[in-house]
Motif scaffolding. Sequence first.
Motif, PDB file in Angstrom:
ATOM      1  N   GLN A  92       0.975  -0.694  -5.038  1.00 36.14           N
ATOM      2  CA  GLN A  92       1.967  -0.820  -6.104  1.00 36.14           C
ATOM      3  C   GLN A  92       2.938  -1.938  -5.761  1.00 36.14           C
ATOM      4  O   GLN A  92       3.088  -2.302  -4.586  1.00 36.14           O
ATOM      5  N   PRO A  93       3.597  -2.501  -6.776  1.00 36.87           N
ATOM      6  CA  PRO A  93       4.553  -3.574  -6.490  1.00 36.87           C
ATOM      7  C   PRO A  93       5.660  -3.086  -5.558  1.00 36.87           C
ATOM      8  O   PRO A  93       6.173  -1.973  -5.706  1.00 36.87           O
TER       9      PRO A  93
ATOM     10  N   GLY B  10      13.773  -2.662   2.102  1.00 34.47           N
ATOM     11  CA  GLY B  10      12.660  -2.513   1.171  1.00 34.47           C
ATOM     12  C   GLY B  10      11.394  -3.167   1.685  1.00 34.47           C
ATOM     13  O   GLY B  10      11.276  -3.547   2.857  1.00 34.47           O
ATOM     14  N   THR B  11      10.436  -3.346   0.783  1.00 30.12           N
ATOM     15  CA  THR B  11       9.115  -3.862   1.162  1.00 30.12           C
ATOM     16  C   THR B  11       8.869  -5.292   0.708  1.00 30.12           C
ATOM     17  O   THR B  11       7.860  -5.888   1.083  1.00 30.12           O
TER      18      THR B  11
ATOM     19  N   PRO C  47       0.827  -1.215   0.000  1.00 24.90           N
ATOM     20  CA  PRO C  47       0.000   0.000   0.000  1.00 24.90           C
ATOM     21  C   PRO C  47       0.857   1.259   0.000  1.00 24.90           C
ATOM     22  O   PRO C  47       1.880   1.333   0.681  1.00 24.90           O
ATOM     23  N   SER C  48       0.429   2.235  -0.798  1.00 24.03           N
ATOM     24  CA  SER C  48       1.043   3.556  -0.761  1.00 24.03           C
ATOM     25  C   SER C  48       0.114   4.492   0.008  1.00 24.03           C
ATOM     26  O   SER C  48      -0.824   4.035   0.669  1.00 24.03           O
TER      27      SER C  48
ATOM     28  N   GLU D 120       1.429  -2.640 -12.454  1.00 23.47           N
ATOM     29  CA  GLU D 120       2.020  -1.562 -11.674  1.00 23.47           C
ATOM     30  C   GLU D 120       1.055  -0.901 -10.702  1.00 23.47           C
ATOM     31  O   GLU D 120       1.479  -0.118  -9.860  1.00 23.47           O
ATOM     32  N   ILE D 121      -0.261  -1.183 -10.803  1.00 18.22           N
ATOM     33  CA  ILE D 121      -1.201  -0.495  -9.917  1.00 18.22           C
ATOM     34  C   ILE D 121      -2.427  -1.355  -9.640  1.00 18.22           C
ATOM     35  O   ILE D 121      -2.948  -2.044 -10.527  1.00 18.22           O
ATOM     36  N   LEU D 122      -2.863  -1.315  -8.378  1.00 12.73           N
ATOM     37  CA  LEU D 122      -4.085  -1.970  -7.914  1.00 12.73           C
ATOM     38  C   LEU D 122      -4.783  -0.983  -6.981  1.00 12.73           C
ATOM     39  O   LEU D 122      -4.130  -0.324  -6.165  1.00 12.73           O
ATOM     40  N   LEU D 123      -6.124  -0.869  -7.111  1.00 15.96           N
ATOM     41  CA  LEU D 123      -6.883   0.082  -6.299  1.00 15.96           C
ATOM     42  C   LEU D 123      -7.874  -0.654  -5.406  1.00 15.96           C
ATOM     43  O   LEU D 123      -8.462  -1.667  -5.804  1.00 15.96           O
TER      44      LEU D 123
END
Length: 623
Positions: A233-234, A266-267, A157-158, A212-215
């Motif tokens: 995002q990844p 990192g994540t 999550p961002s 590159e993106i999931l909502l």
Amino acid sequence: MLLKDESICSKGRATIDTLNGIFKRYEPHKKWLMYLKRIALAILMVLFLTGISSAADEFQYEEIWVHQGVFDLATGDRASAEKYTVKLHEINEEEDGFSATLLLYVDGEFQKSFFADDSLNNEFVHDKDLTVRTLSIDRTKVTLELYLHEYELVWIPSESRKLAVEDTTQVDNAIIKLLNVSDTIATIKVTIDGKTYVDEYETNAYKKYSDEILLRVRYIDRDSKEINLQPYQPGEPDFKIEINALGDQYSPNMPASFEIYLKNTGTIPARGITVTASSSSVQLDPVSYELAMLDTLKIHKIPVNLTLPETPEKENIVIDVNVDGYAYKGNNYQNSTTAQTIVEPYISIEKTIDTHLLTEEDKTKRKIIVEMVVYNNASIGHEVNIHDPIPSTFMPIGIESADWTVFIGAGRSENIRYKALPTVAGTYELGPAVASWYSQGETYDVVSDGAAVTIDVEGALLEVEKDVSLSDIYTGEEVDVTVTITNIGLIDVEVSFTEEIPAGFKFISGEKGWEGPLEAGDEKRLTYKVLAQEEGIIDLPPTMVSYTDEDDIQGTFRSNVEKLYVYSLEPAEINMESENIKNDNEPLSRGGHASFLLSAFATIAGILSIVPLIAYFYIRRSH
């Protein structure tokens, strides 16, 4: 199709409907029921959001092909990824290029051989668990990369966004706009890579739009027509690398080491990690280290040993450490760090000064004790010269001078100890000792470590200076003589002196002698006049100052010698010189002025009369 946690949503709606029915039945008790309703709704909201967060963890994981590294294989070389090993059997040259035969092993046992080239047959998959992708083939090697099939955390999550209807936000190259909020449904438009998607979301619904993106919509507020949008995002690995436990300096041929500290900040996990250490001046072991995987926030430490150079001069050592690794997609991530240390010369010297005897009541026993240790850390013996620059007023005891020449074997040391007696009071700075030696046509030297040592030697110490107002004078002239006495010692003294007037001079006025106390740090200044009576080069003798200290010890200090140059002029020469000066300065008479003006006018007229004649001859000659 949008995904959401249906069980949580349906349970929440049923419970709220039930509570609304209860509240209608007990409507007369509105005030208390209102408070009860708020508490119940708060509890339901906490349970609801807890259910959302637990469901969110599931879609953040995906079945993916995880990159295990890139390998260059010559014939007979192997590449490994966990239980799988791929071996290059042979390279075949064909008309349209090169191909290769590779062998697959599982847990060390041979399974099968397979054919590969770098075009149509460049990918081999085994049991939907291993992928071997051939990147290039030439006469000498095959370059390939390995992937393993795993279920791994992908979506991170961002920062969440709060959107009202018609609001727009952007995540990388995706433009997101909230079109409408209707009861429990939010309509969102997403534009990415030139394509537009319009989707309806319920609370906790999510959709993947690209790699590159999931909502995900975390919450829908139907009253304010707003939503809370959570982009994903990844994830990416990130390396923090440090060089720890490296000393500031080392001696040659001594054990030395440091530790490489590696952390994945990192994540998502990092894979196929290679850590390399290098230095242009020292040997490192190991120089390369491989790590299959480093999970998020995990730490790995690598000890490294150093073999230091044997150097006659101080040498600065630079150590570089680099880390190289990959994410599950094969994206490369790197970081590096640098540290420095110093290798000292193989000859070194230490010096210590013991001053406790300077406080002895018996001044004849007051002395310093100097100890020096000279080390030879070289692999061969060396002849070393040692020099200790003590003040000239310190007298070494039992030795002629503070200089030695010794032979020191490989890996050995030499101890030197001596005493010195200070003979004059004052404050002294004792500097470092120096060791020098000869090796391969060059002379090298080192000094002992540490700052200079300042010591105070008790006793009387006077500084006597003599100055004159003129050094070149004529007979009959007077000159001022000044004597300054300064007590630069650490004790008070009684002082006395009387000036000696040399022949050729006559005392005129002032003080030419004095007697009295002079405390430590004080000064006494006297001035007197003398008259020069004879020509010549005359020395004013030094002022001899006698003293008596607190222990009735007596002594004498002397000043410098001043030299005077006395000249004599005869009376006739003086009168002639005065007459010449008088004649030179006498003004012209009225007749003299007239004569000067006439001669000047005649000269100017003569010059003017010649000018036309010169012009005539010039014009004629040019024709």
